[in-house]
Write an enzyme that holds these catalytic residues in place. Structure first.
Site, PDB file in Angstrom:
ATOM      1  CG  ASP A 125      -0.245  -0.065   2.643  1.00 31.27           C
ATOM      2  OD1 ASP A 125       0.773  -0.755   2.463  1.00 31.27           O
ATOM      3  OD2 ASP A 125      -0.900   0.136   3.672  1.00 31.27           O
ATOM      4  CG  HIS A 126       3.278   2.490   2.567  1.00 33.80           C
ATOM      5  ND1 HIS A 126       2.878   3.527   3.152  1.00 33.80           N
ATOM      6  CD2 HIS A 126       2.372   1.532   3.127  1.00 33.80           C
ATOM      7  CE1 HIS A 126       2.093   3.397   4.372  1.00 33.80           C
ATOM      8  NE2 HIS A 126       1.737   2.276   4.616  1.00 33.80           N
TER       9      HIS A 126
END
Length: 311
Positions: free
Chosen positions: A67-68
């Site tokens: 998610d990063h």
């Protein structure tokens, strides 16, 4: 005109939701554009936010959870597709160099943009330029993670009334700024007599971490602090187990570090009401709190008097 603002591209953690994309934050800082933690879908979010790939000058990854970082392939390829001519520097934990290589070359494309890799090997200053200093600090997460701090140097603000009273005008003003003194009518005029200190501004980006020294070091005197608040206090044990913060802890950090504007983000999909995060953070922090939402813009606070800033 110089612009200093945060463009929020995504605010969700782990998985996107109907209203929250994966992470993504673009800090517009005068001529710089620092893209932090571009998660999946960042390229499309940039379109919605009106952000061009050419505005990106640096990519800063805190760590390599999906998610990063899953937005890196699209962003990197877009740099070449749009013909971005300036070099773009990529900072990321050096231990994840293999992952970055996979992301960078995830698909076939004609690479024309210049992407300069600058892995972070240890805490400290990682870049310096007209913007000031970019500093990385180690965080506490199950995988190696770094937070980032942008520190503008202190300068001096010229005082027009004082300049006029001292007879300093025209090219002599520039000489006074460059040399620290100037000769006017046989008198030596020092810079301090016609100016006052101006504190440099600070920005801090803190994602995916438990409370640790690095969190407080990054947040110290930040004009704008972007910090994860994945959980609410009822789930504090989960936050500690998985290496995250609660909104209450984020508020505590802001209060203890003299933060001016607190931006909460990286919300777990388990919580339907984001305003609960504001309430928890406000329990210890009395300053301005923003509960980040996708495709929003958050201004860096205007400068304040030097004495107030130093206090």
């Amino acid at each position: 005109m110089s612009v200093r603002e945060l463009v929020v591209l995504g605010t969700g953690s782990q998985v996107p939701t109907r209203t929250r994309n994966h992470n993504g934050y673009l800090l517009r800082w005068d001529g710089e554009g620092l893209l932090f933690d571009p998660g999946e879908g960042t390229q499309r979010q940039m379109l919605f936010a009106g952000v061009a790939a050419s505005s990106i000058t640096r990519i800063c990854l805190s760590h390599f959870h999906g998610d990063h970082c899953l937005g890196v392939p699209g962003v990197v390829q877009r740099l070449s597709l749009d013909g971005v001519r300036h070099p773009v520097v990529a900072h990321y934990p050096a231990s994840g160099a293999e992952y970055f290589a996979r992301l960078r070359h995830a698909g076939v494309f004609h690479e024309t943009a210049e992407l300069v890799e600058s892995p972070v090997t240890e805490p400290g200053e990682i870049a310096r330029g007209a913007f000031g200093r970019l500093v990385a600090r180690r965080l506490s997460h199950p995988v190696e993670s770094f937070g980032y701090q942008l520190v503008e140097p202190d300068t001096r603000r010229m005082l027009p009334d004082q300049l006029a009273a001292l007879g300093v005008r025209g090219p002599a003003v520039g000489q006074l700024q460059r040399d620290g003194f100037v000769e006017v009518g046989g008198r030596r005029v020092e810079l301090s007599a016609a100016s006052e200190p101006r504190r440099g501004q600070r920005f801090a980006f803190v994602m995916d971490t438990r409370l640790c020294d690095g969190v407080f070091e990054l947040a110290e005197h930040a004009d704008l602090l972007v910090i994860e608040s994945t959980f609410l206090s009822a789930d504090a044990a989960l936050a500690t187990e998985y290496g995250h913060l609660t909104a209450a802890q984020a508020g505590r950090v802001a209060a203890e570090c003299g933060v001016r504007k607190l931006v909460l983000s990286h919300f777990s999909q388990r919580y339907p009401a984001p305003e609960a995060f504001r309430a928890e953070a406000a329990g210890s922090f009395g300053g301005e709190i923003v509960v980040a939402s996708d495709i929003s813009r958050i201004a860096v606070p205007s400068r304040r008097p030097y004495r107030a800033a130093a206090g």
